[in-house]
Motif scaffolding. Sequence first.
Motif, PDB file in Angstrom:
ATOM      1  N   ALA A  44     -72.357  53.925 -97.129  1.00  0.00           N
ATOM      2  CA  ALA A  44     -72.149  52.486 -96.944  1.00  0.00           C
ATOM      3  C   ALA A  44     -70.695  52.118 -97.222  1.00  0.00           C
ATOM      4  O   ALA A  44     -70.099  51.319 -96.497  1.00  0.00           O
ATOM      5  CB  ALA A  44     -73.085  51.694 -97.854  1.00  0.00           C
ATOM      6  N   ARG A  45     -70.092  52.709 -98.257  1.00  0.00           N
ATOM      7  CA  ARG A  45     -68.673  52.440 -98.563  1.00  0.00           C
ATOM      8  C   ARG A  45     -67.789  52.905 -97.413  1.00  0.00           C
ATOM      9  O   ARG A  45     -66.863  52.208 -96.998  1.00  0.00           O
ATOM     10  CB  ARG A  45     -68.266  53.160 -99.843  1.00  0.00           C
ATOM     11  CG  ARG A  45     -68.770  52.525-101.087  1.00  0.00           C
ATOM     12  CD  ARG A  45     -68.224  53.250-102.335  1.00  0.00           C
ATOM     13  NE  ARG A  45     -69.172  53.088-103.413  1.00  0.00           N
ATOM     14  CZ  ARG A  45     -69.977  54.037-103.884  1.00  0.00           C
ATOM     15  NH1 ARG A  45     -69.900  55.267-103.419  1.00  0.00           N
ATOM     16  NH2 ARG A  45     -70.828  53.779-104.851  1.00  0.00           N
ATOM     17  N   LYS A  50     -63.024  47.781 -92.891  1.00  0.00           N
ATOM     18  CA  LYS A  50     -61.818  47.879 -93.739  1.00  0.00           C
ATOM     19  C   LYS A  50     -61.161  46.524 -93.955  1.00  0.00           C
ATOM     20  O   LYS A  50     -60.450  46.326 -94.928  1.00  0.00           O
ATOM     21  CB  LYS A  50     -60.807  48.848 -93.117  1.00  0.00           C
ATOM     22  CG  LYS A  50     -61.350  50.227 -92.881  1.00  0.00           C
ATOM     23  CD  LYS A  50     -61.885  50.849 -94.159  1.00  0.00           C
ATOM     24  CE  LYS A  50     -62.519  52.190 -93.867  1.00  0.00           C
ATOM     25  NZ  LYS A  50     -63.708  52.478 -94.621  1.00  0.00           N
ATOM     26  N   ASP A  51     -61.418  45.562 -93.062  1.00  0.00           N
ATOM     27  CA  ASP A  51     -60.800  44.244 -93.186  1.00  0.00           C
ATOM     28  C   ASP A  51     -61.701  43.255 -93.930  1.00  0.00           C
ATOM     29  O   ASP A  51     -61.550  42.056 -93.815  1.00  0.00           O
ATOM     30  CB  ASP A  51     -60.452  43.695 -91.807  1.00  0.00           C
ATOM     31  CG  ASP A  51     -61.674  43.543 -90.911  1.00  0.00           C
ATOM     32  OD1 ASP A  51     -62.750  44.051 -91.277  1.00  0.00           O
ATOM     33  OD2 ASP A  51     -61.541  42.926 -89.842  1.00  0.00           O
ATOM     34  N   SER A  52     -62.643  43.771 -94.723  1.00  0.00           N
ATOM     35  CA  SER A  52     -63.602  42.894 -95.403  1.00  0.00           C
ATOM     36  C   SER A  52     -63.272  42.699 -96.875  1.00  0.00           C
ATOM     37  O   SER A  52     -64.161  42.473 -97.691  1.00  0.00           O
ATOM     38  CB  SER A  52     -65.013  43.465 -95.254  1.00  0.00           C
ATOM     39  OG  SER A  52     -65.074  44.747 -95.850  1.00  0.00           O
ATOM     40  N   GLY A  53     -62.015  42.808 -97.236  1.00  0.00           N
ATOM     41  CA  GLY A  53     -61.642  42.633 -98.643  1.00  0.00           C
ATOM     42  C   GLY A  53     -62.100  43.815 -99.461  1.00  0.00           C
ATOM     43  O   GLY A  53     -61.918  44.957 -99.080  1.00  0.00           O
ATOM     44  N   ASP A  54     -62.731  43.526-100.597  1.00  0.00           N
ATOM     45  CA  ASP A  54     -63.178  44.633-101.439  1.00  0.00           C
ATOM     46  C   ASP A  54     -64.665  44.915-101.274  1.00  0.00           C
ATOM     47  O   ASP A  54     -65.328  45.283-102.220  1.00  0.00           O
ATOM     48  CB  ASP A  54     -62.822  44.418-102.906  1.00  0.00           C
ATOM     49  CG  ASP A  54     -62.604  42.982-103.317  1.00  0.00           C
ATOM     50  OD1 ASP A  54     -62.145  42.218-102.486  1.00  0.00           O
ATOM     51  OD2 ASP A  54     -62.878  42.641-104.465  1.00  0.00           O
ATOM     52  N   LEU A  55     -65.199  44.751-100.075  1.00  0.00           N
ATOM     53  CA  LEU A  55     -66.611  45.044 -99.840  1.00  0.00           C
ATOM     54  C   LEU A  55     -66.938  46.481-100.210  1.00  0.00           C
ATOM     55  O   LEU A  55     -67.893  46.741-100.939  1.00  0.00           O
ATOM     56  CB  LEU A  55     -66.991  44.781 -98.379  1.00  0.00           C
ATOM     57  CG  LEU A  55     -68.409  45.196 -97.973  1.00  0.00           C
ATOM     58  CD1 LEU A  55     -69.441  44.396 -98.768  1.00  0.00           C
ATOM     59  CD2 LEU A  55     -68.610  45.007 -96.486  1.00  0.00           C
ATOM     60  N   SER A  56     -66.150  47.424 -99.732  1.00  0.00           N
ATOM     61  CA  SER A  56     -66.464  48.828 -99.994  1.00  0.00           C
ATOM     62  C   SER A  56     -66.439  49.149-101.490  1.00  0.00           C
ATOM     63  O   SER A  56     -67.247  49.934-101.968  1.00  0.00           O
ATOM     64  CB  SER A  56     -65.529  49.764 -99.231  1.00  0.00           C
ATOM     65  OG  SER A  56     -64.208  49.582 -99.634  1.00  0.00           O
ATOM     66  N   GLU A  57     -65.527  48.502-102.242  1.00  0.00           N
ATOM     67  CA  GLU A  57     -65.473  48.745-103.680  1.00  0.00           C
ATOM     68  C   GLU A  57     -66.633  48.088-104.422  1.00  0.00           C
ATOM     69  O   GLU A  57     -66.942  48.451-105.550  1.00  0.00           O
ATOM     70  CB  GLU A  57     -64.155  48.243-104.285  1.00  0.00           C
ATOM     71  CG  GLU A  57     -62.944  49.065-103.891  1.00  0.00           C
ATOM     72  CD  GLU A  57     -62.355  48.616-102.564  1.00  0.00           C
ATOM     73  OE1 GLU A  57     -62.511  47.427-102.205  1.00  0.00           O
ATOM     74  OE2 GLU A  57     -61.751  49.453-101.880  1.00  0.00           O
ATOM     75  N   SER A  58     -67.265  47.105-103.803  1.00  0.00           N
ATOM     76  CA  SER A  58     -68.354  46.400-104.477  1.00  0.00           C
ATOM     77  C   SER A  58     -69.708  47.077-104.290  1.00  0.00           C
ATOM     78  O   SER A  58     -70.683  46.690-104.926  1.00  0.00           O
ATOM     79  CB  SER A  58     -68.442  44.958-103.968  1.00  0.00           C
ATOM     80  OG  SER A  58     -68.920  44.932-102.640  1.00  0.00           O
ATOM     81  N   ILE A  59     -69.775  48.099-103.461  1.00  0.00           N
ATOM     82  CA  ILE A  59     -71.045  48.800-103.213  1.00  0.00           C
ATOM     83  C   ILE A  59     -71.266  49.787-104.343  1.00  0.00           C
ATOM     84  O   ILE A  59     -70.481  50.707-104.550  1.00  0.00           O
ATOM     85  CB  ILE A  59     -71.030  49.504-101.847  1.00  0.00           C
ATOM     86  CG1 ILE A  59     -70.866  48.469-100.733  1.00  0.00           C
ATOM     87  CG2 ILE A  59     -72.287  50.338-101.655  1.00  0.00           C
ATOM     88  CD1 ILE A  59     -70.629  49.050 -99.368  1.00  0.00           C
ATOM     89  N   ARG A  60     -72.344  49.565-105.084  1.00  0.00           N
ATOM     90  CA  ARG A  60     -72.652  50.390-106.242  1.00  0.00           C
ATOM     91  C   ARG A  60     -74.148  50.695-106.286  1.00  0.00           C
ATOM     92  O   ARG A  60     -74.957  49.936-105.786  1.00  0.00           O
ATOM     93  CB  ARG A  60     -72.294  49.656-107.521  1.00  0.00           C
ATOM     94  CG  ARG A  60     -70.825  49.467-107.739  1.00  0.00           C
ATOM     95  CD  ARG A  60     -70.580  48.793-109.083  1.00  0.00           C
ATOM     96  NE  ARG A  60     -69.192  48.782-109.493  1.00  0.00           N
ATOM     97  CZ  ARG A  60     -68.231  48.075-108.930  1.00  0.00           C
ATOM     98  NH1 ARG A  60     -68.498  47.316-107.905  1.00  0.00           N
ATOM     99  NH2 ARG A  60     -67.008  48.115-109.376  1.00  0.00           N
ATOM    100  N   VAL A  61     -74.490  51.781-106.967  1.00  0.00           N
ATOM    101  CA  VAL A  61     -75.883  52.096-107.257  1.00  0.00           C
ATOM    102  C   VAL A  61     -76.103  51.715-108.711  1.00  0.00           C
ATOM    103  O   VAL A  61     -75.367  52.142-109.594  1.00  0.00           O
ATOM    104  CB  VAL A  61     -76.180  53.599-107.060  1.00  0.00           C
ATOM    105  CG1 VAL A  61     -77.607  53.919-107.458  1.00  0.00           C
ATOM    106  CG2 VAL A  61     -75.923  54.003-105.627  1.00  0.00           C
ATOM    107  N   SER A  62     -77.086  50.881-108.933  1.00  0.00           N
ATOM    108  CA  SER A  62     -77.337  50.397-110.285  1.00  0.00           C
ATOM    109  C   SER A  62     -78.826  50.155-110.473  1.00  0.00           C
ATOM    110  O   SER A  62     -79.576  49.975-109.516  1.00  0.00           O
ATOM    111  CB  SER A  62     -76.574  49.088-110.510  1.00  0.00           C
ATOM    112  OG  SER A  62     -76.897  48.545-111.770  1.00  0.00           O
TER     113      SER A  62
END
Length: 75
Positions: A44-45, A50-62
């Motif tokens: 998903a990351r 790539k132009d979505s701000g920090d979307l990829s950094e916000s994807i986490r498993v929790s």
Amino acid sequence: MKLKIRVEGLRELDAALAQLPKATARNVLRRVGIKALEPMAETARRLAPKDSGDLSESIRVSTRKPKGHGAFKEA
């Protein structure tokens, strides 16, 4: 396209977990779940725009629900 998935061994898993103290069984499931879902989060990351701000950094498993994200909020 039809997809078939077959899952085996759940009875045995349930029996094995039942032999452990409840807190230990819960922690085992939590650790295994996180480890199993991490490849999906990585995908998903990688596929996040790539132009979505920090979307990829916000994807986490929790195992915790993020604050302010209730299930099925009414509009």
